[in-house]
Design an enzyme around this catalytic site. Structure first.
Site, PDB file in Angstrom:
ATOM      1  N   CYS A   1      33.253  25.856  34.781  1.00 35.42           N
ATOM      2  CA  CYS A   1      32.938  26.204  36.608  1.00 35.42           C
ATOM      3  C   CYS A   1      31.839  25.984  36.434  1.00 35.42           C
ATOM      4  O   CYS A   1      31.222  26.077  38.066  1.00 35.42           O
ATOM      5  CB  CYS A   1      33.517  27.346  36.953  1.00 35.42           C
ATOM      6  SG  CYS A   1      34.376  28.715  35.216  1.00 35.42           S
TER       7      CYS A   1
ATOM      8  N   HIS B   1      36.905  30.278  45.002  1.00 37.54           N
ATOM      9  CA  HIS B   1      36.086  29.319  44.332  1.00 37.54           C
ATOM     10  C   HIS B   1      37.178  27.839  43.381  1.00 37.54           C
ATOM     11  O   HIS B   1      37.457  28.653  42.709  1.00 37.54           O
ATOM     12  CB  HIS B   1      36.226  30.802  43.196  1.00 37.54           C
ATOM     13  CG  HIS B   1      35.299  29.761  41.455  1.00 37.54           C
ATOM     14  ND1 HIS B   1      34.843  28.728  42.217  1.00 37.54           N
ATOM     15  CD2 HIS B   1      35.388  30.764  40.417  1.00 37.54           C
ATOM     16  CE1 HIS B   1      33.992  29.083  40.059  1.00 37.54           C
ATOM     17  NE2 HIS B   1      34.667  29.588  39.590  1.00 37.54           N
TER      18      HIS B   1
ATOM     19  N   LYS C   1      33.211  35.008  45.556  1.00 36.50           N
ATOM     20  CA  LYS C   1      34.423  36.124  45.822  1.00 36.50           C
ATOM     21  C   LYS C   1      35.291  36.425  47.224  1.00 36.50           C
ATOM     22  O   LYS C   1      36.381  35.971  47.791  1.00 36.50           O
ATOM     23  CB  LYS C   1      33.389  37.075  46.005  1.00 36.50           C
ATOM     24  CG  LYS C   1      34.263  38.504  45.742  1.00 36.50           C
ATOM     25  CD  LYS C   1      34.895  38.700  45.027  1.00 36.50           C
ATOM     26  CE  LYS C   1      36.369  39.555  45.228  1.00 36.50           C
ATOM     27  NZ  LYS C   1      37.246  38.785  46.698  1.00 36.50           N
TER      28      LYS C   1
ATOM     29  N   SER D   1      37.510  36.332  42.091  1.00 36.14           N
ATOM     30  CA  SER D   1      36.933  35.641  43.226  1.00 36.14           C
ATOM     31  C   SER D   1      38.499  34.660  42.913  1.00 36.14           C
ATOM     32  O   SER D   1      39.101  35.117  42.052  1.00 36.14           O
ATOM     33  CB  SER D   1      36.517  34.097  42.379  1.00 36.14           C
ATOM     34  OG  SER D   1      36.677  33.235  41.663  1.00 36.14           O
TER      35      SER D   1
END
Ligand SMILES: [Zn+2]
Lengths: 129, 382
Positions: free
Chosen positions: B83, B330, B326, B205
């Protein structure tokens, strides 16, 4: 998980084999080729203790496809008697009643199956004691 | 090392973008960034994407994007660190210019998560495949393990976790690029469907499509552009044990702490010098732990710090003014650069309704997996 990979991991999963560093005594599960603490590359094979306690846990309610039939199920990080920690399901219990500090014992269980008609994959799960 | 500046930004809206393909999302963001920078060429590019192979079956992403951006034959390479792939892509671009090798570099990221893949499985490949995923853990599950340990050790409350989501959705409600630009209440977060106890769907998220790109340049080029000079004054990256259970302290994100210390050191600033921060709130508990690791509050006090309002738009260190992962969304590979875009907008005074006053120094922190990799950048308006 392709079969050759699974087969290679069998000693760790079936017999809880870990590697103890001959340089500093740190125990690694799974075994490693080099110690991240003292850089020694000499290890002896040791068997993990089966007993430990839950240091944190969760209840999985949204699972990847191969575990979908099992939700909700509990997963914990368990600290074994020699200090080694592992991630494992905690089964044969009401997940809602688990608590940090619960004593558990590792048992040999089916963990998942490889696809719909694939081989059954075994390993360890924890039960309350 | 040479000084490096951010001279242009471009991003797509984040969300379920059915009408745009993986490559189109990246190229849309890239073209916007090139136009914003006002440059006519690139010397190289770095593309962050976490797992395009599992999401849409596409690898070899550097070449694909250089081709579709009309930039071939420039060198282009994909950067992957789960990520924080595009946070790391930015760092590669920074080093490329700092070293003197390139003068104008595109650093960006993209992810297409809503094209039919098993998203839970694809994301879980950032964890230890043999000793975490094999047992049935998921990403929400890993952060739930951290959350319960943090609550047990420090007394962090369910309500404090929810307050992170409430704050970030409030900020995101003012962001036109956000996937969920709407307010949520404490009750809604706490009573939402559980994903992995104690975390609910509103602690998490969303699954998103999106692309984000920035253009970096040497001082010589940046100076000619007659716009706010935004310099990268610190860059730090770090790693930790891949599997959560191997870390001595389950509530500590050591890679975050070390990546930040390295960035602070390069920048010559301290946590109290930071005016705004974009941090990797993939789950509400993550933001709480990161506040602690970045040195904004004491270890264990992230929940209380949030509850006291210190991280709100009016607080002493506004965190995730964009809405964070959030609310903004994402798309994993795009997140790191999208964070940077928010910091640049705040530094340039272009953040609209969510603009914080007198922003001189901003920080962006992006991490991979359950925290096994992290990259922190610090930016200053010169
Ligand atoms: Zn050793």
């Amino acid at each position: 998980m392709p079969s050759p990979r699974y087969r290679r991991e069998m000693p760790q999963r079936y017999r809880l084999e870990a590697g103890k560093c001959k340089g500093c005594g740190k125990i690694f599960f799974p075994p490693r080729l080099i110690c991240n603490k003292c850089s020694s590359q000499n290890f002896e094979k040791v068997t993990l203790p089966e007993n430990g306690k839950i240091i944190t846990f969760t209840i999985i309610r949204v699972a990847p496809q191969q575990f979908e039939a099992e939700v909700p199920y509990a997963i914990a990080i368990v600290e074994l008697e020699n200090g080694v920690r592992i991630t494992t399901q905690v089964v044969d219990c009401d997940p809602e009643k688990l608590e940090i500090g619960n004593s558990v014992k590792l048992v040999f269980r089916k963990v998942q199956a490889e696809g719909k008609t694939g081989i059954i994959l075994y390993g360890y799960k924890a039960v309350l004691v | 090392m040479r000084d490096v500046y951010v001279i242009g930004c471009g991003m797509t809206k984040f969300g379920e973008i059915w009408e745009s393909s993986f490559r189109d999302l990246f190229v849309e963001a890239g073209l916007k960034a090139i136009k914003d920078a006002g440059v006519d060429h690139l010397d190289s590019m770095y593309v962050g994407t976490m797992t395009s192979g599992l999401f849409i079956g596409q690898e070899h992403v550097g070449a694909l994007m250089a081709d579709y951006l009309g930039m071939a034959p420039i060198p282009a390479v994909r950067v992957e660190s789960a990520c924080c792939s595009s946070g790391m892509a930015l760092r590669m671009g920074f080093l490329d210019i700092a070293s003197g090798n390139s003068d104008v570099v595109l650093a960006g990221g993209v992810e297409k998560m809503n094209d039919g893949a098993d998203v839970t499985y694809a994301l879980s490949t950032a964890a230890d495949q043999e000793y975490e995923v094999y047992q049935g853990i998921t990403f929400p599950g890993l952060y739930a393990l951290i959350a319960r340990a943090h609550m047990n050790k420090y007394g962090t409350t369910r309500k404090q976790l929810a307050q992170v989501a409430v704050k970030n959705h409030h900020n995101g409600s003012m962001n036109p690029n956000a996937q969920f630009p709407r307010e949520v209440t404490l009750e809604q977060v706490m009573n939402a469907t559980l994903v992995a106890d104690p975390l609910t769907i509103l602690d998490s998220s969303p699954v998103s499509d999106g692309g984000a790109c920035v253009i970096l340049a040497s001082e010589e080029i940046a100076k000619k552009l007659q716009k706010p000079m935004i310099k990268i004054i610190g860059s730090g990256a770090a790693t930790d044990f891949l599997a959560l259970h191997q870390r001595e302290d389950i509530t500590a994100l050591k890679a975050v702490k070390v990546s930040a210390e390295r960035a602070y050191k390069m920048a010559g600033v301290k946590p109290s010098d930071i005016d705004i921060a974009e941090v990797h709130d993939c789950f509400t508990i993550a933001e709480i732990c990161i506040l602690e690791e970045l040195g904004f509050c004491e270890k264990g006090q992230g929940g209380k710090f949030t509850e006291q309002g210190h991280t709100s738009l009016e607080g002493k260190i506004p965190v995730n003014t964009s809405g964070g992962l959030k609310s903004k969304g994402h798309p994993v590979g795009a997140t790191g650069v999208a964070q940077v875009i928010e910091v640049v907008e705040q530094l340039s005074g272009k953040a609209g309704q969510r603009q914080v006053k007198n922003v001189k120094i901003g920080l962006a922190q992006n991490m991979g997996g359950s925290g096994a990799s992290s990259v922190t950048h610090i930016f200053s308006l010169m």
